[in-house]
Motif scaffolding. Structure first.
Motif, PDB file in Angstrom:
ATOM      1  N   GLY A  47       0.822  -1.198   0.000  1.00 30.20           N
ATOM      2  CA  GLY A  47       0.000   0.000   0.000  1.00 30.20           C
ATOM      3  C   GLY A  47       0.859   1.253   0.000  1.00 30.20           C
ATOM      4  N   TYR A  48       0.655   2.114  -0.992  1.00 30.66           N
ATOM      5  CA  TYR A  48       1.479   3.315  -1.136  1.00 30.66           C
ATOM      6  C   TYR A  48       0.587   4.404  -1.721  1.00 30.66           C
ATOM      7  N   ASN A  49       0.242   5.367  -0.899  1.00 31.22           N
ATOM      8  CA  ASN A  49      -0.771   6.350  -1.281  1.00 31.22           C
ATOM      9  C   ASN A  49      -0.420   7.139  -2.534  1.00 31.22           C
ATOM     10  N   LEU A  50       0.841   7.506  -2.682  1.00 29.95           N
ATOM     11  CA  LEU A  50       1.236   8.266  -3.858  1.00 29.95           C
ATOM     12  C   LEU A  50       1.021   7.448  -5.128  1.00 29.95           C
ATOM     13  N   ALA A  51       1.332   6.152  -5.070  1.00 25.71           N
ATOM     14  CA  ALA A  51       1.118   5.286  -6.230  1.00 25.71           C
ATOM     15  C   ALA A  51      -0.373   5.126  -6.531  1.00 25.71           C
ATOM     16  N   VAL A  52      -1.195   5.040  -5.495  1.00 26.93           N
ATOM     17  CA  VAL A  52      -2.641   4.956  -5.704  1.00 26.93           C
ATOM     18  C   VAL A  52      -3.146   6.216  -6.390  1.00 26.93           C
ATOM     19  N   ALA A  53      -2.637   7.357  -5.961  1.00 27.25           N
ATOM     20  CA  ALA A  53      -3.031   8.628  -6.571  1.00 27.25           C
ATOM     21  C   ALA A  53      -2.645   8.683  -8.042  1.00 27.25           C
ATOM     22  N   ASN A  54      -1.625   7.929  -8.419  1.00 25.88           N
ATOM     23  CA  ASN A  54      -1.183   7.880  -9.812  1.00 25.88           C
ATOM     24  C   ASN A  54      -1.877   6.786 -10.611  1.00 25.88           C
ATOM     25  N   GLY A  55      -2.926   6.184 -10.039  1.00 20.75           N
ATOM     26  CA  GLY A  55      -3.728   5.228 -10.787  1.00 20.75           C
ATOM     27  C   GLY A  55      -3.506   3.768 -10.463  1.00 20.75           C
ATOM     28  N   GLU A  56      -2.642   3.447  -9.519  1.00 22.03           N
ATOM     29  CA  GLU A  56      -2.360   2.047  -9.179  1.00 22.03           C
ATOM     30  C   GLU A  56      -3.354   1.583  -8.115  1.00 22.03           C
ATOM     31  N   TYR A  57      -4.616   1.443  -8.526  1.00 25.03           N
ATOM     32  CA  TYR A  57      -5.695   1.191  -7.580  1.00 25.03           C
ATOM     33  C   TYR A  57      -5.672  -0.208  -6.981  1.00 25.03           C
ATOM     34  N   TRP A  58      -4.943  -1.129  -7.594  1.00 26.59           N
ATOM     35  CA  TRP A  58      -4.860  -2.470  -7.023  1.00 26.59           C
ATOM     36  C   TRP A  58      -4.211  -2.442  -5.634  1.00 26.59           C
ATOM     37  N   ARG A  59      -3.483  -1.383  -5.344  1.00 27.21           N
ATOM     38  CA  ARG A  59      -2.825  -1.279  -4.033  1.00 27.21           C
ATOM     39  C   ARG A  59      -3.825  -1.048  -2.897  1.00 27.21           C
ATOM     40  N   LEU A  60      -5.082  -0.851  -3.220  1.00 23.38           N
ATOM     41  CA  LEU A  60      -6.112  -0.803  -2.186  1.00 23.38           C
ATOM     42  C   LEU A  60      -6.548  -2.208  -1.772  1.00 23.38           C
ATOM     43  N   VAL A  61      -6.167  -3.219  -2.570  1.00 26.13           N
ATOM     44  CA  VAL A  61      -6.567  -4.605  -2.313  1.00 26.13           C
ATOM     45  C   VAL A  61      -5.385  -5.472  -1.888  1.00 26.13           C
ATOM     46  N   THR A  62      -4.294  -5.408  -2.642  1.00 27.81           N
ATOM     47  CA  THR A  62      -3.182  -6.333  -2.418  1.00 27.81           C
ATOM     48  C   THR A  62      -2.563  -6.284  -1.023  1.00 27.81           C
ATOM     49  N   PRO A  63      -2.506  -5.121  -0.341  1.00 22.42           N
ATOM     50  CA  PRO A  63      -1.893  -5.132   0.995  1.00 22.42           C
ATOM     51  C   PRO A  63      -2.626  -6.011   1.994  1.00 22.42           C
ATOM     52  N   TYR A 100     -14.953  -9.618   4.294  1.00 22.03           N
ATOM     53  CA  TYR A 100     -13.521  -9.541   4.595  1.00 22.03           C
ATOM     54  C   TYR A 100     -12.815  -8.595   3.625  1.00 22.03           C
ATOM     55  N   LEU A 101     -13.085  -8.759   2.337  1.00 24.09           N
ATOM     56  CA  LEU A 101     -12.436  -7.913   1.339  1.00 24.09           C
ATOM     57  C   LEU A 101     -12.940  -6.471   1.406  1.00 24.09           C
ATOM     58  N   LEU A 102     -14.242  -6.284   1.573  1.00 25.21           N
ATOM     59  CA  LEU A 102     -14.797  -4.932   1.613  1.00 25.21           C
ATOM     60  C   LEU A 102     -14.236  -4.134   2.790  1.00 25.21           C
ATOM     61  N   THR A 103     -14.196  -4.744   3.965  1.00 24.64           N
ATOM     62  CA  THR A 103     -13.693  -4.011   5.126  1.00 24.64           C
ATOM     63  C   THR A 103     -12.206  -3.699   4.974  1.00 24.64           C
ATOM     64  N   GLY A 104     -11.451  -4.639   4.402  1.00 26.83           N
ATOM     65  CA  GLY A 104     -10.037  -4.370   4.169  1.00 26.83           C
ATOM     66  C   GLY A 104      -9.823  -3.255   3.163  1.00 26.83           C
ATOM     67  N   ILE A 105     -10.624  -3.264   2.087  1.00 25.84           N
ATOM     68  CA  ILE A 105     -10.513  -2.207   1.073  1.00 25.84           C
ATOM     69  C   ILE A 105     -10.926  -0.858   1.647  1.00 25.84           C
ATOM     70  N   ILE A 106     -12.019  -0.838   2.413  1.00 24.53           N
ATOM     71  CA  ILE A 106     -12.453   0.418   3.027  1.00 24.53           C
ATOM     72  C   ILE A 106     -11.378   0.958   3.967  1.00 24.53           C
ATOM     73  N   ALA A 107     -10.737   0.083   4.704  1.00 27.67           N
ATOM     74  CA  ALA A 107      -9.644   0.514   5.592  1.00 27.67           C
ATOM     75  C   ALA A 107      -8.516   1.156   4.790  1.00 27.67           C
ATOM     76  N   ASN A 108      -8.187   0.575   3.627  1.00 25.55           N
ATOM     77  CA  ASN A 108      -7.124   1.140   2.798  1.00 25.55           C
ATOM     78  C   ASN A 108      -7.554   2.427   2.098  1.00 25.55           C
ATOM     79  N   ILE A 109      -8.832   2.530   1.748  1.00 27.72           N
ATOM     80  CA  ILE A 109      -9.339   3.775   1.165  1.00 27.72           C
ATOM     81  C   ILE A 109      -9.269   4.898   2.193  1.00 27.72           C
ATOM     82  N   ALA A 110      -9.635   4.593   3.445  1.00 28.95           N
ATOM     83  CA  ALA A 110      -9.540   5.592   4.510  1.00 28.95           C
ATOM     84  C   ALA A 110      -8.092   6.029   4.710  1.00 28.95           C
ATOM     85  N   THR A 111      -7.171   5.065   4.637  1.00 30.64           N
ATOM     86  CA  THR A 111      -5.755   5.399   4.754  1.00 30.64           C
ATOM     87  C   THR A 111      -5.319   6.319   3.628  1.00 30.64           C
TER      88      THR A 111
END
Length: 249
Positions: A47-63, A100-111
């Motif tokens: 999970g890396y917020n700057l990379a997510v901001a650049n379009g790497e949205y899979w990083r909201l799931v893989t961590p 399980y996946l939704l709560t994990g993704i929501i946690a990463n979106i909040a981050t």
């Protein structure tokens, strides 16, 4: 609900989703630390917020599936094995993995949104596991038909201590823990529609015989003071792990 008496075979047969999730944790941990291209896997999935901001949205799931330290992967996998089975049984395999996946993704979106672009890289299943704990909070408060008093007290004590340790220990993704917990509680009313108490859906598997249904199995154990003491000791052990492994989360 939180005592595990099964063999590995019967646990795998009873709780296939949890078994697969723990296997993914361990496989990715071994790959990242000991096998070729492990550094690439970590760099690609963390999970890396700057990379997510650049379009790497899979990083909201893989961590959700990745851990770098032995203590980290053992603790999170152990927590999933303790707290996951009752919910996998009550919700069913499909609903459980979605929660399980939704709560994990929501946690990463909040981050991502609250942590900002300079937030340190993060990984681990803690947000999703706190999502399961959030469902238990809702069950204890609003669905008392699904959980007995002894287990209610045990799980709420563990959640309270876990939240305290979230703020006390450094290097913990506080946002993921908090919003995973909130997400689990918020999703619970929808996903618990039609849910039955854990003991009512419990099937007892033997390694050498066909499955047998025993509707009184857990009710009998609730009347056994020794069983309650075992549950309290396991809860105490988890709390100790929170303290000892907090530096690694």
């Amino acid at each position: 609900m939180f005592i595990r008496n099964e063999s590995f075979y019967s646990f795998r047969r009873n709780y296939p989703v949890i078994t697969v999730l723990v296997a993914i944790h361990l496989i990715l941990f071994i790959w990242m630390n000991f096998l070729p291209f492990g550094n690439w896997i970590r760099a690609f999935g963390i999970g890396y917020n700057l990379a997510v901001a650049n379009g790497e949205y899979w990083r909201l799931v893989t961590p959700i599936f990745m851990h770098i330290g032995a203590g980290h992967v053992i603790f999170n996998s152990f927590s999933l094995v303790i707290f996951g089975p009752a919910l996998e049984r009550m919700l069913g395999k499909g609903k459980f993995i979605v929660v399980y996946l939704l709560t994990g993704i929501i946690a990463n979106i909040a981050t991502f949104y609250l942590g900002g672009l300079t937030y340190p890289p993060h990984l681990g299943a803690s947000g999703a596991i706190f999502g399961l704990l959030g469902m238990y909070v809702y069950i204890v408060l609003n669905r008392k038909d699904l959980i007995d008093r002894a287990n209610s007290q045990l799980v709420m004590t563990i959640i309270a201590i876990g939240l305290v340790m979230t703020f006390v220990n450094p290097n913990i993704n506080i946002l993921a823990h908090l919003f995973g917990l909130i997400a689990g509680a918020a999703l619970a009313p929808l996903f618990l529609i039609g849910a039955r108490p854990f003991y009512a859906a419990q099937r007892v598997y033997s390694d050498h015989t066909e499955p047998v249904f025993d509707p009184n199995r857990w009710q009998k154990k609730q009347r056994n003071s020794k069983w309650i003491k075992q549950a309290l000791w396991i809860g105490f052990g988890i709390l100790v792990l929170f303290g000892l492994l907090g530096q690694l989360l």
